[in-house]
Design a protein around this motif. Structure first.
Motif, PDB file in Angstrom:
ATOM      1  N   LEU A  36      -6.522  13.500  13.972  1.00 34.14           N
ATOM      2  CA  LEU A  36      -7.353  13.243  12.802  1.00 34.14           C
ATOM      3  C   LEU A  36      -8.806  13.676  13.025  1.00 34.14           C
ATOM      4  N   GLN A  37      -9.262  13.639  14.265  1.00 30.29           N
ATOM      5  CA  GLN A  37     -10.620  14.071  14.575  1.00 30.29           C
ATOM      6  C   GLN A  37     -10.815  15.565  14.337  1.00 30.29           C
ATOM      7  N   HIS A  38      -9.724  16.325  14.412  1.00 29.40           N
ATOM      8  CA  HIS A  38      -9.834  17.784  14.344  1.00 29.40           C
ATOM      9  C   HIS A  38      -9.327  18.379  13.028  1.00 29.40           C
ATOM     10  N   LEU A  39      -8.571  17.620  12.250  1.00 35.85           N
ATOM     11  CA  LEU A  39      -7.935  18.182  11.059  1.00 35.85           C
ATOM     12  C   LEU A  39      -8.777  17.955   9.811  1.00 35.85           C
ATOM     13  N   ASN A  40      -8.804  18.970   8.959  1.00 36.29           N
ATOM     14  CA  ASN A  40      -9.499  18.879   7.679  1.00 36.29           C
ATOM     15  C   ASN A  40      -8.541  19.190   6.533  1.00 36.29           C
ATOM     16  N   ASP A  41      -7.254  19.057   6.803  1.00 37.98           N
ATOM     17  CA  ASP A  41      -6.236  19.313   5.788  1.00 37.98           C
ATOM     18  C   ASP A  41      -5.804  17.977   5.197  1.00 37.98           C
ATOM     19  N   GLU A  42      -6.074  17.787   3.912  1.00 40.90           N
ATOM     20  CA  GLU A  42      -5.894  16.468   3.298  1.00 40.90           C
ATOM     21  C   GLU A  42      -4.449  15.988   3.357  1.00 40.90           C
ATOM     22  N   GLU A  43      -3.507  16.847   3.036  1.00 42.44           N
ATOM     23  CA  GLU A  43      -2.103  16.423   3.013  1.00 42.44           C
ATOM     24  C   GLU A  43      -1.641  15.969   4.393  1.00 42.44           C
ATOM     25  N   THR A  44      -1.973  16.737   5.422  1.00 43.31           N
ATOM     26  CA  THR A  44      -1.571  16.371   6.781  1.00 43.31           C
ATOM     27  C   THR A  44      -2.272  15.105   7.230  1.00 43.31           C
ATOM     28  N   ARG A  45      -3.550  14.960   6.895  1.00 41.54           N
ATOM     29  CA  ARG A  45      -4.291  13.751   7.258  1.00 41.54           C
ATOM     30  C   ARG A  45      -3.662  12.510   6.618  1.00 41.54           C
ATOM     31  N   VAL A  46      -3.275  12.598   5.357  1.00 45.55           N
ATOM     32  CA  VAL A  46      -2.650  11.454   4.681  1.00 45.55           C
ATOM     33  C   VAL A  46      -1.361  11.051   5.392  1.00 45.55           C
ATOM     34  N   LEU A  47      -0.543  12.040   5.734  1.00 49.26           N
ATOM     35  CA  LEU A  47       0.703  11.744   6.438  1.00 49.26           C
ATOM     36  C   LEU A  47       0.422  11.027   7.759  1.00 49.26           C
ATOM     37  N   LEU A  48      -0.535  11.560   8.527  1.00 47.60           N
ATOM     38  CA  LEU A  48      -0.841  10.992   9.838  1.00 47.60           C
ATOM     39  C   LEU A  48      -1.465   9.607   9.723  1.00 47.60           C
ATOM     40  N   GLU A  49      -2.303   9.405   8.727  1.00 46.81           N
ATOM     41  CA  GLU A  49      -2.920   8.086   8.542  1.00 46.81           C
ATOM     42  C   GLU A  49      -1.868   7.042   8.191  1.00 46.81           C
ATOM     43  N   LEU A  50      -0.885   7.413   7.382  1.00 46.90           N
ATOM     44  CA  LEU A  50       0.200   6.484   7.057  1.00 46.90           C
ATOM     45  C   LEU A  50       1.041   6.162   8.291  1.00 46.90           C
ATOM     46  N   VAL A  51       1.286   7.181   9.119  1.00 48.64           N
ATOM     47  CA  VAL A  51       2.026   6.944  10.359  1.00 48.64           C
ATOM     48  C   VAL A  51       1.223   6.037  11.276  1.00 48.64           C
ATOM     49  N   LEU A  52      -0.075   6.299  11.388  1.00 54.04           N
ATOM     50  CA  LEU A  52      -0.936   5.490  12.258  1.00 54.04           C
ATOM     51  C   LEU A  52      -0.955   4.033  11.832  1.00 54.04           C
ATOM     52  N   ASP A  53      -0.951   3.794  10.531  1.00 52.98           N
ATOM     53  CA  ASP A  53      -0.957   2.411  10.022  1.00 52.98           C
ATOM     54  C   ASP A  53       0.301   1.655  10.403  1.00 52.98           C
ATOM     55  N   ASN A  54       1.364   2.392  10.726  1.00 57.64           N
ATOM     56  CA  ASN A  54       2.648   1.742  11.011  1.00 57.64           C
ATOM     57  C   ASN A  54       3.074   1.873  12.472  1.00 57.64           C
TER      58      ASN A  54
END
Length: 286
Positions: A36-54
């Motif tokens: 997440l520190q390196h990515l600026n792609d919104e779709e990929t960030r959303v996926l990763l943030e949802l995974v991180l929350d779980n």
């Protein structure tokens, strides 16, 4: 089983993705935060943030969250470009896809002068032996067996597994999985060797067919080297590659084009071995 070969942005993999994989072997949380520190792609960030929350401290190995799988395939098989805000997806790389056994056969034809490709029974035994003990000097063929060279700092089968194949013994220089990667410098070497490798393959076939001299030999080489767009129509006498000669000539040309293009664009290559029809649009080289 099928295989998919795709170009990769080596800088993105080595600076962003592979360090995350090293972290994720122990704990997926810091690994996703690194991404997440390196990515600026919104779709990929959303996926990763949802995974991180779980996540709850588990490693990447055995993660069943489909959102992680979606993000993982984007990280590995899409084209990434670094802008002022980080890395963004620009498109999906066009690759080569085909049945694994046939692609492996073509790779051995291209690289291994001892491969008895014209004898179906001996060729099958040869492929089985090579699969059991791949030889890294034949880089494309070993990559199609899921072999890593160089060996990564993470067990690749704990990041992505499709068919369940995997072994990791870094001390003895062994890493094998359902996917593999070769760096830009290696692909450059493959591309530089392509003209001589293709010429040797055609020379072996011409010698095998002697005294018949296939009239299309120069046209075939021109196609394989990318000098012409389409393969020639074969005469009946040119049957050395068997009843599927036309298809094999076309597919060798497509494989060669992929390597040549990746080398010219300073890219690495990834290979994924898996069951066909898994819902991924892998693309096909033209």
């Amino acid at each position: 089983m099928e295989v998919v070969l795709r170009p990769t942005n080596d800088q993105f993999l080595q600076e962003v993705v592979f360090p995350a994989f090293e972290l994720g072997v122990i704990d997926s949380g810091p690994a996703i935060e690194h991404l997440l520190q390196h990515l600026n792609d919104e779709e990929t960030r959303v996926l990763l943030e949802l995974v991180l929350d779980n996540t709850s401290g588990e490693s990447f190995f055995g993660m069943t969250d489909e959102r992680w799988n979606q993000a993982l395939y984007k990280l590995l098989f899409h084209e990434w470009f670094r802008d002022s805000g980080g890395w963004i997806v620009t498109q999906q790389y066009l690759g080569f896809a085909g049945p694994w056994e046939e692609s492996f056969h073509l790779g051995l034809m291209l690289e291994d002068p001892d491969y008895p490709y014209a004898d179906e029974g001996r060729a099958d035994l040869y492929r089985r032996a090579f699969w059991g003990q791949p030889r890294k000097q034949y880089g494309l063929a070993s990559m199609l067996c899921g072999v890593w060279d160089p060996v990564p700092q993470f067990p690749p089968d704990q990041v992505l597994t499709v068919e369940g194949h995997g072994v990791f013994d870094a001390k003895n220089g062994i890493a094998r999985a359902d996917w593999a990667w070769r760096p830009m410098l290696t692909v450059n070497k493959w591309a530089a060797k392509l003209p001589s490798a293709l010429s040797r393959l055609l020379e072996r076939e011409v010698k095998r067919l002697a005294p018949v001299n296939p009239p299309e030999r120069h046209e075939i080489l021109d196609y394989w080297l990318g000098r012409v767009e389409h393969p020639p129509i074969l005469a009946v006498s040119f049957s050395g590659l068997g009843p599927r000669a036309t298809e094999w000539i076309r597919e060798i040309g497509q494989m060669a084009k992929l390597i040549r293009t990746a080398g010219a664009q300073q890219q690495g290559l990834t290979a994924v071995l898996g069951s066909p029809g898994r819902g991924r649009d892998h693309g096909r080289s033209g």
